[in-house]
Design an enzyme around this catalytic site. Structure first.
Site, PDB file in Angstrom:
ATOM      1  N   GLU A 209     -48.733   5.924   0.347  1.00  0.00           N
ATOM      2  CA  GLU A 209     -48.887   4.500   0.619  1.00  0.00           C
ATOM      3  C   GLU A 209     -48.032   3.681  -0.341  1.00  0.00           C
ATOM      4  O   GLU A 209     -47.676   4.146  -1.423  1.00  0.00           O
ATOM      5  CB  GLU A 209     -50.350   4.071   0.419  1.00  0.00           C
ATOM      6  CG  GLU A 209     -51.354   4.807   1.260  1.00  0.00           C
ATOM      7  CD  GLU A 209     -52.779   4.533   0.798  1.00  0.00           C
ATOM      8  OE1 GLU A 209     -53.694   4.808   1.591  1.00  0.00           O
ATOM      9  OE2 GLU A 209     -52.974   4.053  -0.341  1.00  0.00           O
ATOM     10  N   LYS A 211     -47.272   1.245  -3.261  1.00  0.00           N
ATOM     11  CA  LYS A 211     -47.936   0.775  -4.478  1.00  0.00           C
ATOM     12  C   LYS A 211     -47.484  -0.658  -4.701  1.00  0.00           C
ATOM     13  O   LYS A 211     -46.354  -0.919  -5.068  1.00  0.00           O
ATOM     14  CB  LYS A 211     -47.595   1.626  -5.696  1.00  0.00           C
ATOM     15  CG  LYS A 211     -48.409   1.188  -6.905  1.00  0.00           C
ATOM     16  CD  LYS A 211     -48.087   1.927  -8.160  1.00  0.00           C
ATOM     17  CE  LYS A 211     -49.082   1.556  -9.260  1.00  0.00           C
ATOM     18  NZ  LYS A 211     -49.321   0.110  -9.393  1.00  0.00           N
ATOM     19  N   GLU A 260     -55.720  -4.270  -2.497  1.00  0.00           N
ATOM     20  CA  GLU A 260     -54.917  -5.156  -3.340  1.00  0.00           C
ATOM     21  C   GLU A 260     -54.783  -6.492  -2.613  1.00  0.00           C
ATOM     22  O   GLU A 260     -54.843  -6.555  -1.385  1.00  0.00           O
ATOM     23  CB  GLU A 260     -53.507  -4.584  -3.548  1.00  0.00           C
ATOM     24  CG  GLU A 260     -53.464  -3.278  -4.298  1.00  0.00           C
ATOM     25  CD  GLU A 260     -53.261  -3.479  -5.785  1.00  0.00           C
ATOM     26  OE1 GLU A 260     -52.780  -4.551  -6.188  1.00  0.00           O
ATOM     27  OE2 GLU A 260     -53.597  -2.551  -6.545  1.00  0.00           O
ATOM     28  N   LYS A 373     -49.453   7.941  -8.908  1.00  0.00           N
ATOM     29  CA  LYS A 373     -48.554   6.811  -8.666  1.00  0.00           C
ATOM     30  C   LYS A 373     -47.127   7.215  -9.032  1.00  0.00           C
ATOM     31  O   LYS A 373     -46.890   7.838 -10.060  1.00  0.00           O
ATOM     32  CB  LYS A 373     -48.998   5.573  -9.439  1.00  0.00           C
ATOM     33  CG  LYS A 373     -49.208   5.773 -10.924  1.00  0.00           C
ATOM     34  CD  LYS A 373     -49.810   4.520 -11.567  1.00  0.00           C
ATOM     35  CE  LYS A 373     -50.115   4.745 -13.048  1.00  0.00           C
ATOM     36  NZ  LYS A 373     -50.776   3.579 -13.663  1.00  0.00           N
TER      37      LYS A 373
END
EC number: 6.5.1.1
Length: 503
Positions: A209, A211, A260, A373
């Site tokens: 995905e 970040k 987010e 990440k």
């Protein structure tokens, strides 16, 4: 239990670098404490009163002028009650009454106890960084698995509450903790990976995905009632009306989503992080109109009466797709071209990508490497320990920052370097205005701060150095931004700094 017992334990913790010894010291104290005083004992030794911040500053405490008691007689319960009285005092004359209560408390404390209370109330007592060690200590004291304590803490968000359940009810009581709509959960975090290839190689099946350079949010909805929380579990519902209305419109009756949020420019690119964060503290109509927040959800922890915390990510992701619609974060399960997805994320103005194991359950903190990440620019979140007065055009401004990494075993932050690079005129002015509010002492050149502020630093790795206590020095460190969404317990550890060592 007497306060002196807690003070002695604190001194023992400070005197050793051994995690095993720290756990043993804490476990012994947890076993000695009664159920009524255990919450305060746990709270004190993780760096804060049970009441949280009680609104008492460094200067107020420094001006109390209370002579110390000659003998130790204060109990933990008496201290907790006095701090509760201070926290609950308001209205006309409250400042005087609060000062009188604090003066009486400090006058009943020995000199050593006074020093402990001063550090506790000013945030200098490890600032909650002992949470991980305390969790293991609670598990040892209660003779229950550490994972059971961690899971209960993630759900309750309160370590003292978790400790009481573990000690009085054991594993059965811990297993009884359930997600409650309207009560935020501690968020699951990611660990860094050196490369996309390394991250993908660690998982048999994964989702990749974007970040995003946004602010973490957790939203809870039950019927028309919606709550929005930050990563530190602070509620911001009243400040983000557009998110509340959006969540009310999702096709469900109840839901808990992790994601987010960020403000976008007219062409769809992310605005600077500070602009997004400014919305969390403002309800001004003109700012709301100019900085509408857009959510991007990446996890679903509850949907229509079904808790999904212990379900694998593939199941949570299926639920997420049912409810989030166009508000999903961009990503793909086992993408055919993961490098292309990373490139697309960077071209869109985001930080990189996340690689998440589809077999992983939701767990708070950096536990293992289920979430990784991948960012081409290496950054660390470090604690600001002090700042030096500037020279030349920076004369009169607090400039050069002293930077510390978190001690994973609960000690004070460990200094790893300094930098003045990347500081804009705006940041210099902000530092000069703000830092004195966090001051604990100063000399001719430097203002030393309570270890509360987290700053994101870009760097070219670290190198071995005897100049700083950590035995490391940052290479080409540069300030990217401050992180008001994080506190010192969220900063990167000294181990994370060591991981960037150049060969």
């Amino acid at each position: 239990m007497f306060l002196a017992d807690v003070v002695d334990a604190s001194a023992a913790l400070a005197a050793t670098r051994s995690r095993k010894a720290k756990i043993a010291t804490l476990a012994e104290l947890v076993n000695q404490a009664g159920p009524a005083e255990l919450p305060a004992v746990v709270a004190f030794l993780t760096g804060q009163p049970t009441q949280g911040r009680i609104g008492t500053g460094w200067r107020t405490l420094a001006e109390l002028g209370a002579a110390p008691a000659e003998e130790s007689a204060l109990t933990v319960a008496e201290v907790d009650a006095a701090l509760g009285e201070v926290a609950g005092t308001s209205g006309s004359g409250s400042a005087k009454r609060r000062a009188e209560t604090l003066h009486a408390l400090f006058a009943a404390a020995t000199e050593e106890e006074q020093r402990f209370l001063f550090r506790l109330l000013t945030g200098e007592l490890r600032h909650g960084a002992l949470e991980g060690v305390m969790i293991d200590a609670i598990a040892a004291a209660a003779e229950v698995p550490g994972e059971a304590v961690r899971r209960a803490f993630m759900i309750s968000g309160q370590l003292p509450v978790t400790a009481v359940a573990a000690v009085t009810g054991g594993a059965e009581a811990l297993a009884g903790f359930r997600l409650a709509l309207g009560r935020p959960l501690r968020p699951m975090l990611a660990s860094p990976a050196e490369s996309l290839e390394e991250a993908l190689a660690e998982h048999d099946s994964a989702i990749v995905e974007y970040k995003m350079d946004g602010a973490r949010i957790q939203v809870h909805r039950q019927g028309d009632e919606v709550h929005v929380y930050t990563r530190t579990l602070r509620e911001i519902t009243k400040n983000v009306g557009e998110l509340v209305e959006l969540v009310r419109g999702l096709p469900c009756d109840s839901v808990v989503l992790d994601g987010e949020t960020l403000a976008l420019t007219d062409d769809g690119r992310p605005r600077p992080f500070q602009e997004t964060m400014s919305r969390f503290g403002s309800t001004r109509e003109e700012q709301v109109r100019e900085l509408l927040l857009r959510p991007y959800f990446f996890d679903c922890l509850h949907l229509d009466g079904v808790d999904l915390l212990d379900a694998p990510l593939r199941e949570r992701n299926a639920a997420l797709h049912k409810v989030a619609g166009e508000h999903l974060i961009p990503g793909e399960s086992v993408p055919a071209d993961p490098a292309g997805l990373l490139e697309a994320a960077l071209e869109a103005g985001h930080e990189g990508v996340m690689v998440k194991s589809l077999d992983s359950v939701y767990a708070a903190g950096r536990r293992g490497r289920a979430w990784l990440k991948v960012k081409p620019v290496h950054t660390l979140d470090l604690v600001v320990l002090a700042a030096e007065w500037g020279h030349g055009r920076r004369t009169g401004y607090l400039s050069n920052l002293h930077l510390g990494a978190r001690d994973p075993d609960g000690g004070p932050p460990i200094m790893v370097g300094k930098t003045f690079k990347g500081l804009t005129d705006e940041l210099l002015a902000w530092q000069t205005k703000t830092f004195p509010e966090l001051e604990v002492r100063r000399d001719d050149w430097t203002v030393y701060l309570r270890p509360e502020l987290v700053v994101e630093i870009e760097l070219d790795g670290a190198q071995v150095s005897s100049r700083y206590p950590g035995g490391l020095a940052l290479r080409f460190a540069r300030v990217l931004r401050y992180r008001p969404d994080k506190d010192a317990a969220d900063a990167d550890t000294i181990d994370a700094v060591r991981a960037t060592l150049k060969g």
